[in-house]
Design a protein around this motif. Structure first.
Motif, PDB file in Angstrom:
ATOM      1  N   THR A  50      -4.254   9.178  -4.125  1.00 32.23           N
ATOM      2  CA  THR A  50      -3.324   8.409  -4.941  1.00 32.23           C
ATOM      3  C   THR A  50      -1.939   9.049  -4.939  1.00 32.23           C
ATOM      4  OG1 THR A  50      -5.076   7.554  -6.376  1.00 32.23           O
ATOM      5  CG2 THR A  50      -2.845   7.547  -7.260  1.00 32.23           C
ATOM      6  N   CYS A  53      -0.431   8.171  -1.516  1.00 32.96           N
ATOM      7  CA  CYS A  53      -0.151   6.742  -1.357  1.00 32.96           C
ATOM      8  C   CYS A  53       0.919   6.259  -2.328  1.00 32.96           C
ATOM      9  CB  CYS A  53      -1.432   5.935  -1.523  1.00 32.96           C
ATOM     10  SG  CYS A  53      -2.587   6.125  -0.140  1.00 32.96           S
ATOM     11  N   ASP A  54       0.996   6.853  -3.506  1.00 38.54           N
ATOM     12  CA  ASP A  54       2.088   6.516  -4.412  1.00 38.54           C
ATOM     13  C   ASP A  54       3.427   6.830  -3.761  1.00 38.54           C
ATOM     14  OD1 ASP A  54       0.570   5.517  -6.457  1.00 38.54           O
ATOM     15  OD2 ASP A  54       0.581   7.347  -7.658  1.00 38.54           O
ATOM     16  N   PHE A  57       4.000   4.089  -0.851  1.00 38.30           N
ATOM     17  CA  PHE A  57       4.276   2.720  -1.302  1.00 38.30           C
ATOM     18  C   PHE A  57       5.188   2.663  -2.531  1.00 38.30           C
ATOM     19  CE2 PHE A  57       0.135   2.546   0.889  1.00 38.30           C
ATOM     20  CZ  PHE A  57       0.422   1.567   1.840  1.00 38.30           C
ATOM     21  N   ILE A  63       1.151  -4.484  -0.896  1.00 37.41           N
ATOM     22  CA  ILE A  63       0.531  -3.758   0.206  1.00 37.41           C
ATOM     23  C   ILE A  63      -0.160  -4.772   1.106  1.00 37.41           C
ATOM     24  CG2 ILE A  63      -1.247  -2.071   0.842  1.00 37.41           C
ATOM     25  CD1 ILE A  63      -0.863  -0.814  -1.930  1.00 37.41           C
ATOM     26  N   VAL A  65      -3.190  -5.320   3.281  1.00 42.01           N
ATOM     27  CA  VAL A  65      -4.510  -4.716   3.390  1.00 42.01           C
ATOM     28  C   VAL A  65      -5.222  -5.268   4.620  1.00 42.01           C
ATOM     29  CG1 VAL A  65      -6.724  -4.347   2.248  1.00 42.01           C
ATOM     30  CG2 VAL A  65      -4.641  -4.577   0.885  1.00 42.01           C
ATOM     31  N   THR A 126       0.793  -3.641  -5.429  1.00 43.12           N
ATOM     32  CA  THR A 126       0.543  -2.200  -5.318  1.00 43.12           C
ATOM     33  C   THR A 126      -0.296  -1.675  -6.482  1.00 43.12           C
ATOM     34  OG1 THR A 126       2.702  -1.814  -6.365  1.00 43.12           O
ATOM     35  CG2 THR A 126       2.611  -1.714  -3.962  1.00 43.12           C
ATOM     36  N   LEU A 129      -3.829  -0.410  -5.701  1.00 46.08           N
ATOM     37  CA  LEU A 129      -3.987   0.720  -4.776  1.00 46.08           C
ATOM     38  C   LEU A 129      -5.253   1.526  -5.050  1.00 46.08           C
ATOM     39  CD1 LEU A 129      -2.981   2.632  -2.575  1.00 46.08           C
ATOM     40  CD2 LEU A 129      -1.577   3.771  -4.315  1.00 46.08           C
ATOM     41  N   GLN A 130      -5.481   1.936  -6.289  1.00 44.86           N
ATOM     42  CA  GLN A 130      -6.643   2.771  -6.587  1.00 44.86           C
ATOM     43  C   GLN A 130      -7.955   2.006  -6.376  1.00 44.86           C
ATOM     44  OE1 GLN A 130      -6.074   4.697 -10.471  1.00 44.86           O
ATOM     45  NE2 GLN A 130      -5.565   6.550  -9.337  1.00 44.86           N
ATOM     46  N   LEU A 155      -4.352   0.453   4.798  1.00 43.09           N
ATOM     47  CA  LEU A 155      -3.264   0.057   3.901  1.00 43.09           C
ATOM     48  C   LEU A 155      -1.951   0.151   4.675  1.00 43.09           C
ATOM     49  CD1 LEU A 155      -4.419   2.187   0.841  1.00 43.09           C
ATOM     50  CD2 LEU A 155      -5.016  -0.186   1.344  1.00 43.09           C
ATOM     51  N   ASN A 157       2.229  -0.364   5.012  1.00 41.84           N
ATOM     52  CA  ASN A 157       3.582  -0.530   4.497  1.00 41.84           C
ATOM     53  C   ASN A 157       4.382  -1.204   5.605  1.00 41.84           C
ATOM     54  OD1 ASN A 157       6.384  -0.132   3.965  1.00 41.84           O
ATOM     55  ND2 ASN A 157       5.903   1.542   2.574  1.00 41.84           N
TER      56      ASN A 157
END
Length: 208
Positions: A50, A53-54, A57, A63, A65, A126, A129-130, A155, A157
């Motif tokens: 996380t 990825c935080d 993004f 995002i 996917v 976004t 995400l988790q 994932l 971007n």
């Protein structure tokens, strides 16, 4: 937008697993630490991924996917995967691209079987995400940790041209053609880089 084409062109060509080794110039991060309970390993991986990825993004509202799974002839298995995705809070929207490739499964940990690879590409906020990372990190734990849709999660971007592949709870690959963005990730998350491949990454991102 042709989502399938976007997933295949964002790094110049289609990808499938082992992204760090198949696309030189990327990053490989070590996530879970081993030796703990399945749930503990997933939570550790989730926390570390996380943070990365935080960063990837942070400027994005959505995002792209790409989910990929190997399925045998029965459609029941796919229905179960969709159910697990919904339990995980991931509902595939009507705007999506789905494509199928018939071939043998060749993963090292599985016997070769005839079937087909099913891919689905769609966009989510976004904020999901988790949820997506959880789906990626439970893949090897069967029914012991759920929900578990048992699919690969990529994932993307689209603005920075980056593909993130959390391949299981042990690690995550990040590749792309935007080298300044990857170099920034290398500097900011050095403590999470996989030691085994660190020298390769150091040669890529450290000036001689």
């Amino acid at each position: 937008m042709n989502l399938k084409r976007t997933t295949q062109e964002i790094v110049g060509r289609p990808y499938r697993y082992a992204l760090f080794y198949n696309f030189p110039g990327g990053l490989r991060f070590e996530l879970s630490e081993g030796g703990g309970s399945p749930l503990g390993e997933v939570l550790t991986a989730l926390r570390k991924a996380t943070a990365i990825c935080d960063d990837v993004f942070r400027k994005e509202e959505r995002i792209l996917v790409h989910l990929e799974t190997f399925a045998l002839a029965s459609r029941f298995e796919l229905r179960e995967k969709l159910r697990e995705l919904r339990v995980a809070g991931i509902v595939i929207p009507n705007i999506r691209d789905v494509w199928v490739e018939a071939q043998a499964q060749t993963d090292e940990d599985d016997d070769d079987e005839s079937g087909y690879w099913v891919s689905c590409a769609f966009e989510v906020p976004t904020s999901k995400l988790q949820n997506l990372l959880w789906c990626a990190f439970t893949v090897d734990f069967g029914s012991s940790v759920g929900p578990n849709p048992r699919c690969r999660v990529y994932l993307l971007n689209m603005n920075d041209g980056i593909v993130v592949h959390p391949y299981d709870d042990r690690g995550m690959d990040v590749i792309g053609r935007n080298m300044p963005s990857l170099a920034g990730l290398y500097e900011r998350h050095k403590d999470l880089l996989l030691a085994y491949d660190l020298e390769v990454m150091r040669r890529t991102f450290t000036s001689a």
